[in-house]
Design an enzyme around this catalytic site. Structure first.
Site, PDB file in Angstrom:
ATOM      1  N   MET A 212       0.839  -1.203   0.000  1.00 51.98           N
ATOM      2  CA  MET A 212       0.000   0.000   0.000  1.00 51.98           C
ATOM      3  C   MET A 212       0.864   1.238   0.000  1.00 51.98           C
ATOM      4  O   MET A 212       2.006   1.202   0.382  1.00 51.98           O
ATOM      5  CB  MET A 212      -0.896  -0.010   1.225  1.00 51.98           C
ATOM      6  CG  MET A 212      -1.908  -1.127   1.195  1.00 51.98           C
ATOM      7  SD  MET A 212      -2.765  -1.193   2.735  1.00 51.98           S
ATOM      8  CE  MET A 212      -3.163   0.512   2.933  1.00 51.98           C
TER       9      MET A 212
ATOM     10  N   ASP B 104      -5.038   2.373  -6.877  1.00 50.02           N
ATOM     11  CA  ASP B 104      -4.538   1.779  -8.111  1.00 50.02           C
ATOM     12  C   ASP B 104      -5.534   1.745  -9.256  1.00 50.02           C
ATOM     13  O   ASP B 104      -5.129   1.552 -10.408  1.00 50.02           O
ATOM     14  CB  ASP B 104      -3.984   0.380  -7.839  1.00 50.02           C
ATOM     15  CG  ASP B 104      -2.512   0.431  -7.493  1.00 50.02           C
ATOM     16  OD1 ASP B 104      -1.843   1.388  -7.899  1.00 50.02           O
ATOM     17  OD2 ASP B 104      -2.022  -0.485  -6.805  1.00 50.02           O
TER      18      ASP B 104
ATOM     19  N   THR C 204      -7.904  -3.875  -4.303  1.00 52.83           N
ATOM     20  CA  THR C 204      -6.836  -3.142  -4.978  1.00 52.83           C
ATOM     21  C   THR C 204      -5.782  -2.725  -3.965  1.00 52.83           C
ATOM     22  O   THR C 204      -5.981  -2.778  -2.754  1.00 52.83           O
ATOM     23  CB  THR C 204      -7.350  -1.864  -5.664  1.00 52.83           C
ATOM     24  OG1 THR C 204      -7.620  -0.866  -4.661  1.00 52.83           O
ATOM     25  CG2 THR C 204      -8.587  -2.128  -6.485  1.00 52.83           C
ATOM     26  N   ASP C 205      -4.660  -2.252  -4.477  1.00 54.22           N
ATOM     27  CA  ASP C 205      -3.722  -1.527  -3.646  1.00 54.22           C
ATOM     28  C   ASP C 205      -4.104  -0.049  -3.700  1.00 54.22           C
ATOM     29  O   ASP C 205      -5.061   0.342  -4.376  1.00 54.22           O
ATOM     30  CB  ASP C 205      -2.284  -1.767  -4.119  1.00 54.22           C
ATOM     31  CG  ASP C 205      -1.268  -1.633  -3.005  1.00 54.22           C
ATOM     32  OD1 ASP C 205      -1.538  -0.903  -2.029  1.00 54.22           O
ATOM     33  OD2 ASP C 205      -0.191  -2.232  -3.105  1.00 54.22           O
ATOM     34  N   TRP C 206      -3.368   0.769  -2.985  1.00 54.76           N
ATOM     35  CA  TRP C 206      -3.678   2.175  -2.742  1.00 54.76           C
ATOM     36  C   TRP C 206      -3.851   2.956  -4.048  1.00 54.76           C
ATOM     37  O   TRP C 206      -2.921   3.095  -4.823  1.00 54.76           O
ATOM     38  CB  TRP C 206      -2.562   2.783  -1.901  1.00 54.76           C
ATOM     39  CG  TRP C 206      -2.791   4.152  -1.375  1.00 54.76           C
ATOM     40  CD1 TRP C 206      -2.433   5.323  -1.971  1.00 54.76           C
ATOM     41  CD2 TRP C 206      -3.419   4.506  -0.136  1.00 54.76           C
ATOM     42  NE1 TRP C 206      -2.789   6.385  -1.177  1.00 54.76           N
ATOM     43  CE2 TRP C 206      -3.388   5.915  -0.040  1.00 54.76           C
ATOM     44  CE3 TRP C 206      -3.993   3.778   0.898  1.00 54.76           C
ATOM     45  CZ2 TRP C 206      -3.913   6.603   1.050  1.00 54.76           C
ATOM     46  CZ3 TRP C 206      -4.503   4.457   1.985  1.00 54.76           C
ATOM     47  CH2 TRP C 206      -4.468   5.858   2.060  1.00 54.76           C
TER      48      TRP C 206
END
Length: 783
Positions: A1, A320, A316-318
């Site tokens: 993240m 994204d 999701t990641d941060w």
């Protein structure tokens, strides 16, 4: 993240296989069909309520403060903003801390309780929020929590039990904070020391990382993955898939990976973790072969959800999804980015600062660009996760029910892990140190809790560690405690510039270091890195800084024995000074008890037993892993010229010294050959031939001597950590099958071929044969 681990029998279970995944996965409770309660709830939900469940915002968005990026201190929820998120936008998940800093467990319980009160008691359907956090080597953002070593240090223990115990402590203290969802473990491979998140991995080897990943999941979720238990959390596998090997070595830059490599190296760690019952997966923030993974349906839906049979939540990641538009340029608008990601198989978006995702996704469904079936699939997964966690019955835990938070038992466990992680790389007879000796301690890592912990420690980059970790011992303080303060002199020599970039350091007084070294019997030189992670941790030069190298040379010039203590997240190059060191110890990022553990090793109270989970490079152009191809060693081949292209490494994978010695003998096979459906038992005797008790990691390597695809020179296929008293002998046995030595062939099938295979344990080598070839499964191309 982006804001903000005797007889011994080893039975291999085919963890690398992708065949018939569903048949092996259905035992995990969360993979059963959703309950009638979940189906009934789903049927009542409006489109807006469903989309809200797929949204996740960061804590700063719902607190009082000058903006969504900055919260007031002391921290206080803004109830109007909380209601806007949960009641207006129907948001189903919150993550992270506020102002990028740790909170007390009491504060966490109060925050999560207020959020859940609004979600459960004031929303139309009373669906609880799921709160997530990055608790990667302890409960990262909780003051007073127990910090174990970072994942690279856990891997260095080669001790499955310790890794599981560390995860159990983290799960307990995370739930004590009122948080049920943990974004851990990292199952990317640390195969490139340039990568700034290498220390978040279990190292370069697929099998070692798979084994440690399974233990961490057991620790987080329990043996039967019953995360409704109040001491367990839902784990998150990250970052699916191939995130850690970008071409440049820098975070979130493009990777070029063949499908054979992806399946043989990078997929098995996640496959093993899915089989172990992990509840959620976070997606790779990067790009593979030109396609952002967040927009890659073949990887998320076809491979993860289809081939691997993963039934949990994909997050999701941060930020994204936005990155598909702003950074990767594959979506012309933010709305198109949402369409691409959700249709690729994303279930929940880590937004994290606004609600446009919700608006766009509702519009996309109404326009027919995203199907209601896709929405229902995502929401069903999310609601099932909440149900499995018991959030409908108990939305938040109570700190009063966790009397062992920060307990002495937890501290001792963390100390044990740190002790077994420390790896002795060189010892010219200088260690252990004599009590009563005069010791100079020097270097920028000598008197810093920040460097012992690394990133994701009280804050995202670890820069706030000193505010929270004052009660623990730095390396200097721990040595003073062991040797007596009057016997220890401290001259820093080089210091980090905490007002600048993490890597910036400055010389203090090298002449003072030389003078102090001449007064001492030994010099303990503490070098390495300051804390960092992700993009801020990118670097241009893998060598230690010039200032630190000059400090090492200055200390050595005094003529006294120098013990180099490395405290670093990745192996920084030391070849220009290593020959001047009489001892070298690698501590990795050992956490709050790393100083005490190191001092115990230095003075012989603990016999070091750590082994490198990566290959320590010698030069910047010899970044090669142990499982390389034979062509990396052409100068060793008969009849070849010496091109000065030898396999030059500082220390090999799996290496680590002890204060005692172990002898290997009498390696035996149960048979000389096996067919593809049989197993082979391999046993060896190990004897402690030294004078002190010690722990040894028995490592089993197997080489496929000839294959239709160029084989690796060797591969780790088993390991066990044993403890032996002086003169004691034990028999260690491994059991392997032909499937365990299979490789990914050109048609992408896992294949074993008839022929000879060489086994290597310690200095012993012998061969067995496989009588005929076999293909274990057929898969569809995904790249």
């Amino acid at each position: 993240m982006f804001r903000k681990y005797l007889l011994i029998v080893v039975v291999f279970s085919g963890i690398l296989s992708c065949e018939n995944p569903d048949s092996r996965l259905m035992e995990a409770s969360f993979l059963t069909r959703p309950t009638p309660k979940i189906e009934a709830l789903l049927a009542k939900m409006t489109l807006e309520e469903k989309v809200g469940q797929m949204a996740q915002v960061t804590l700063d968005v719902i607190t009082k403060g000058e903006s969504v990026y900055v919260s007031n201190e002391p921290l206080e929820l803004d109830i109007t903003l909380v209601k806007e998120a949960i009641l207006d936008h129907k948001v189903g998940s919150i993550l992270n801390t506020a102002n990028n800093r740790a909170r007390t467990p009491e504060q966490w319980n109060a925050i999560v309780s207020e959020i859940q009160d609004i979600a459960v008691n004031q929303s139309r359907l009373g669906i609880p929020v799921i709160y997530g956090i990055d608790a990667i080597h302890g409960t990262t953002y909780t003051a007073g929590a127990t910090f174990v070593p970072q994942q690279i240090g856990l891997a260095a223990t080669w001790n499955r039990d310790l890794v599981r115990r560390g995860a159990e402590i983290t799960a307990y203290e995370t739930r004590a904070s009122g948080i049920p969802w943990n974004f851990s473990p990292v199952l990317d491979l640390g195969r490139d020391p340039r990568f700034p998140r290498m220390w978040e991995t279990f190292g370069e080897d697929t099998y070692l990382a798979s084994e440690m990943g399974k233990q961490m999941i057991k620790g987080y979720e329990g043996q039967k993955n019953d995360v409704s238990k109040p001491t367990k959390v839902a784990s998150t596998l990250k970052h699916f898939l191939g995130y850690s090997v970008p071409y440049t070595g820098k975070d979130r830059t493009p990777a070029h990976i063949s499908e054979m490599e992806l399946r043989e190296r990078h997929l098995p760690t996640f496959q093993a973790a899915v089989e172990a019952g992990a509840h959620s997966v976070m997606i790779n923030s990067g790009i593979i072969n030109g396609i952002p993974v967040h927009a890659n349906r073949e990887i998320i839906t076809n491979l993860l959800k289809g081939e691997l049979g993963f039934k949990g939540v994909v997050v999701t990641d941060w930020k994204d999804i936005d990155n598909l538009h702003f950074r990767d340029k594959v979506a012309a608008t933010r709305k198109e980015a949402v369409k691409m990601a959700i249709n690729a198989g994303i279930d929940m978006s880590m937004i994290p600062y606004d609600y446009d995702f919700c608006t766009y996704l509702v519009e996309l469904v109404k326009e027919g660009e995203v199907s209601m079936e896709r929405i229902d699939d995502a929401v069903r997964r999310i609601l099932t996760l909440k149900d499995e966690l018991g959030l409908f019955e108990q939305p938040v835990t109570s700190l009063a029910d966790y009397p062992n938070f920060g307990s002495k038992d937890f501290e001792l466990a963390a100390y044990d892990v740190a002790s077994e992680a420390i790896t002795l790389l060189k010892n010219d007879g200088i260690l252990p140190l004599r009590k009563g000796s005069k010791i100079l301690v020097t270097g920028p890592n000598a008197h810093s809790m920040r460097t012992l912990n690394g990133g994701w420690s009280y804050s995202w980059q670890g820069e706030k560690v000193e505010e929270f970790a004052g009660s623990y011992h730095t390396i200097l303080e721990a040595i003073q405690s062991q040797a007596g303060a009057s016997n220890v002199e401290f001259v820093e020599g080089v210091a980090y510039n905490h007002e600048g970039k993490y890597w910036e350091d400055e010389v203090k007084d090298l002449d003072a270091v030389i003078a102090a070294a001449k007064r001492a019997d030994y010099v303990v030189l503490c070098l390495g890195e300051n804390s960092y992670t992700e993009k801020p941790g990118d670097l241009h030069d893998l060598s230690l800084s010039a200032n630190q190298l000059n400090l090492a040379k200055a200390a050595a010039s005094a003529g006294k024995p120098v013990i180099l203590v490395l405290n670093e997240g990745r192996p920084r190059l030391i070849s220009s000074i290593e020959h001047q060191m009489q001892g070298v110890l690698q501590t990795y990022l050992p956490g709050n008890y790393g100083g005490d553990a190191l001092a115990a090793v230095l003075f012989g109270e603990v016999n070091p037993s750590g082994k490198l989970p990566y290959t320590y490079p010698m030069f910047g152009n010899t970044l090669v892993t142990y499982d390389h191809k034979p062509s990396e060693e052409q100068n060793k081949m008969e009849g070849m010229y010496d091109y000065e292209s030898d396999f030059a490494v500082q220390y090999p994978f799996g290496f680590g010294l002890s204060y005692t010695e172990f002898d290997y003998s009498d390696m035996e096979f149960s048979r000389g050959s096996i067919d593809p459906d049989e197993t082979l038992s391999i046993s060896v005797s190990v004897t402690n031939v030294g004078n002190v008790e010690g722990k040894e990691v028995v490592q089993l390597y197997i080489s496929d001597l000839f294959a239709s695809v160029t084989p690796d020179v060797k591969r780790l296929r088993g390991f066990e950590k044993i403890s032996l008293k002086p003169g004691e002998t034990t028999r260690v046995s491994f059991e392997i099958s032909a499937r365990d030595v299979a490789f990914v062939a050109r048609d992408l099938s896992w294949t074993v071929e008839a022929g000879e295979y060489e086994v290597n344990i310690g200095e012993l080598k012998s061969r067995f044969s496989i009588t005929e070839s076999k293909t274990f499964n057929q898969v569809k191309k995904i790249l």
